[in-house]
Design an enzyme around this catalytic site. Structure first.
Site, PDB file in Angstrom:
ATOM      1  N   HIS A   1     -61.017  41.657 121.700  1.00 21.90           N
ATOM      2  CA  HIS A   1     -61.632  40.729 122.651  1.00 21.90           C
ATOM      3  C   HIS A   1     -63.037  41.126 123.081  1.00 21.90           C
ATOM      4  O   HIS A   1     -63.734  40.328 123.702  1.00 21.90           O
ATOM      5  CB  HIS A   1     -60.758  40.576 123.907  1.00 21.90           C
ATOM      6  CG  HIS A   1     -60.876  41.703 124.872  1.00 21.90           C
ATOM      7  ND1 HIS A   1     -60.145  42.847 124.749  1.00 21.90           N
ATOM      8  CD2 HIS A   1     -61.673  41.870 125.964  1.00 21.90           C
ATOM      9  CE1 HIS A   1     -60.464  43.671 125.730  1.00 21.90           C
ATOM     10  NE2 HIS A   1     -61.387  43.117 126.483  1.00 21.90           N
TER      11      HIS A   1
HETATM   12  C1  UD1 Z   1     -62.883  41.088 130.853  1.00 22.07           C
HETATM   13  C2  UD1 Z   1     -63.575  42.391 131.239  1.00 22.07           C
HETATM   14  C3  UD1 Z   1     -63.086  43.527 130.370  1.00 22.07           C
HETATM   15  C4  UD1 Z   1     -61.573  43.594 130.285  1.00 22.07           C
HETATM   16  C5  UD1 Z   1     -61.037  42.239 129.886  1.00 22.07           C
HETATM   17  C6  UD1 Z   1     -59.529  42.204 129.816  1.00 22.07           C
HETATM   18  C7  UD1 Z   1     -65.857  42.132 132.115  1.00 22.07           C
HETATM   19  C8  UD1 Z   1     -67.290  42.303 131.824  1.00 22.07           C
HETATM   20  N1  UD1 Z   1     -65.012  42.290 131.085  1.00 22.07           N
HETATM   21  O1  UD1 Z   1     -63.348  40.716 129.555  1.00 22.07           O
HETATM   22  O2  UD1 Z   1     -63.575  44.756 130.914  1.00 22.07           O
HETATM   23  O3  UD1 Z   1     -61.190  44.544 129.311  1.00 22.07           O
HETATM   24  O4  UD1 Z   1     -61.486  41.270 130.846  1.00 22.07           O
HETATM   25  O5  UD1 Z   1     -59.073  41.011 129.225  1.00 22.07           O
HETATM   26  O6  UD1 Z   1     -65.499  41.857 133.241  1.00 22.07           O
HETATM   27  N2  UD1 Z   1     -61.358  32.963 129.472  1.00 22.07           N
HETATM   28  C9  UD1 Z   1     -60.422  31.957 129.373  1.00 22.07           C
HETATM   29  N3  UD1 Z   1     -59.278  32.087 130.089  1.00 22.07           N
HETATM   30  C10 UD1 Z   1     -59.045  33.146 130.902  1.00 22.07           C
HETATM   31  C11 UD1 Z   1     -60.003  34.154 130.983  1.00 22.07           C
HETATM   32  C12 UD1 Z   1     -61.159  34.049 130.253  1.00 22.07           C
HETATM   33  O7  UD1 Z   1     -60.591  30.977 128.667  1.00 22.07           O
HETATM   34  O8  UD1 Z   1     -57.995  33.198 131.553  1.00 22.07           O
HETATM   35  C13 UD1 Z   1     -62.605  32.858 128.722  1.00 22.07           C
HETATM   36  C14 UD1 Z   1     -63.814  32.836 129.656  1.00 22.07           C
HETATM   37  O9  UD1 Z   1     -64.126  31.563 130.055  1.00 22.07           O
HETATM   38  C15 UD1 Z   1     -64.880  33.489 128.807  1.00 22.07           C
HETATM   39  C16 UD1 Z   1     -64.102  34.425 127.894  1.00 22.07           C
HETATM   40  O10 UD1 Z   1     -62.757  34.020 127.924  1.00 22.07           O
HETATM   41  O11 UD1 Z   1     -65.544  32.540 128.010  1.00 22.07           O
HETATM   42  C17 UD1 Z   1     -64.252  35.864 128.303  1.00 22.07           C
HETATM   43  O12 UD1 Z   1     -63.746  36.070 129.592  1.00 22.07           O
HETATM   44  P1  UD1 Z   1     -64.413  37.157 130.581  1.00 22.07           P
HETATM   45  O13 UD1 Z   1     -63.639  37.192 131.828  1.00 22.07           O
HETATM   46  O14 UD1 Z   1     -65.875  36.911 130.616  1.00 22.07           O
HETATM   47  O15 UD1 Z   1     -64.317  38.528 129.840  1.00 22.07           O
HETATM   48  P2  UD1 Z   1     -63.176  39.235 129.016  1.00 22.07           P
HETATM   49  O16 UD1 Z   1     -63.547  39.234 127.596  1.00 22.07           O
HETATM   50  O17 UD1 Z   1     -61.816  38.707 129.367  1.00 22.07           O
END
Ligand code: UD1
Length: 369
Positions: free
Chosen positions: A207
């Site tokens: 991820h």
């Molecule tokens: C975040 C953390 C990371 C952790 C990870 C666990 C930061 C910088 N990163 O990364 O340290 O290891 O969580 O999973 O805070 N999204 C969805 N549904 C959700 C959550 C996210 O669709 O429930 C999408 C968001 O809209 C975004 C992408 O996934 O486009 C990434 O989500 P984001 O929370 O930015 O970071 P993670 O990759 O989850």
């Protein structure tokens, strides 16, 4: 009554806060208010953890959803500040290294509210990772630094953090594994017979921004893992970030499904993840948390990154850094596939980190239970 605000937002924080929250709940002189920033919002990224880990519903859900780091962190900062102004806690507790951690810490420090950071001092030495920046800034505005390992304590010393602020408490993720392992539950994955047949199983998770930034890199990693051994059955619970990339790129999707030994699933609940960790032969991941969880289950780990915050596992030879390099992934698999070891209490404590954390906080604030 001492009032504590705990701030969570992303999947790994729910696990950590669950353990600390249970100990807090048993302290009569302490009142914990839980704030969910909304960073993770899908049911299988958030709600399932509250249910499975018996976490009380958050008092506040700030509903912050954004893709860009600045917008996400800025909106959280604004919303958390409002909550802190209203609740006026004596302490704010933040967990790990996400944007929710950083926003919580910045909001609290500007209001001169003391901060306790759970998982302080962890470093990958890679400043291109957003998590590394979040960790460094959070540690340097925190007052009570709760380090999971001796290596984390050394990192803080090297950065000049005063020794009296730093406490080695062990790793709360080990507490969680110890507590919930007996409740591990077989995941229900459509069309998946992996758990019935007797071939070796691997868990794959991807991820991180560095691996999901281009479809080429993602495909390269998946193909490299799938090509290792036809007998090896791979379970790949797909994070929403990774799912978006796969669903929007037809050649990538078709390419992944051309590999017959991989099964994609929704993100797993915590109890289902524990089941796969128990059952698998080894782990391929770019997650920080899953590297440690693999070790807690005595499973070798091929880390799909160039660096790690858990160097001690690499030094012990149970974790090999392979990046997205096909040859390195193959060499790591060869080195680790039959490697047997036993996790002991020497690195991450003995599964009592949450109690240690509560004791440090009570001592600091002069509370007797
Ligand atoms: C975040 C953390 C990371 C952790 C990870 C666990 C930061 C910088 N990163 O990364 O340290 O290891 O969580 O999973 O805070 N999204 C969805 N549904 C959700 C959550 C996210 O669709 O429930 C999408 C968001 O809209 C975004 C992408 O996934 O486009 C990434 O989500 P984001 O929370 O930015 O970071 P993670 O990759 O989850």
């Amino acid at each position: 009554m001492m009032r504590v605000v705990s701030i969570v937002g992303a999947r790994p924080q729910f696990v950590k806060a669950a353990m600390v929250g249970k100990v807090f709940a048993a302290i009569q002189a302490l009142d914990e208010i839980l704030v969910h920033t909304g960073q993770h919002y899908d049911a299988d990224m958030s709600e399932v953890f509250f249910r499975q880990l018996d976490i009380k519903p958050p008092h506040y859900n700030l509903g912050v959803k954004a893709t860009l780091h600045g917008a996400m962190t800025g909106r959280m900062l604004e919303q958390v500040e409002k909550v802190l102004l209203k609740e006026r806690p004596e302490l704010v507790v933040v967990y790990g290294d996400t944007n929710s951690t950083l926003a919580g810490a910045l909001a609290a420090t500007k209001l001169h509210i003391p901060i306790a950071h759970v998982e302080a001092g962890v470093r990958s030495s890679n400043r291109k990772m957003p998590e590394e920046i979040n960790r460094i800034v959070t540690d340097h505005v925190s007052d009570i630094l709760l380090a999971p390992t001796r290596a984390a304590v050394r990192n803080l010393q090297a950065e000049g953090v005063p020794a009296h602020k730093v406490h080695m408490v062990g790793d709360v993720m080990l507490d969680a594994v110890r507590t919930f392992r007996p409740r591990a539950r077989r995941p229900v994955i459509a069309g998946c017979r992996q758990f019935e047949i007797n071939s070796p199983l691997a868990l794959l998770t991807i991820h991180r921004a560095e691996n999901t930034g281009t479809p080429q890199r993602l495909k390269h990693i998946i193909d490299a893992v799938c090509a290792l051994d036809k007998q090896l059955k791979i379970i790949f619970p797909v994070h929403p970030r990774t799912r978006k990339m796969i669903d929007s790129t037809k050649w990538l999707k078709d390419g992944i499904f051309a590999n017959k030994n991989i099964t994609l699933s929704q993100p797993l609940g915590y109890l289902e993840l524990l089941y796969v960790l128990e059952r698998c032969a080894l782990v391929f991941t770019d997650s920080g948390g899953i590297q440690k969880e693999a070790y807690f289950f005595n499973k070798p780990c091929v880390t799909l990154r160039e660096d790690t915050e858990w160097e001690e596992l690499v030094a012990m030879g149970v974790n090999v850094l392979a990046g997205a390099d096909k040859e390195k992934i193959r060499a790591a698999y060869k080195a680790l596939a039959n490697h047997r070891f036993q996790c002991d209490g020497s690195l991450y404590g003995k599964g009592r980190a949450a109690e240690n954390i509560a004791r440090v906080i009570m001592d600091e604030f002069g509370i007797n239970n």
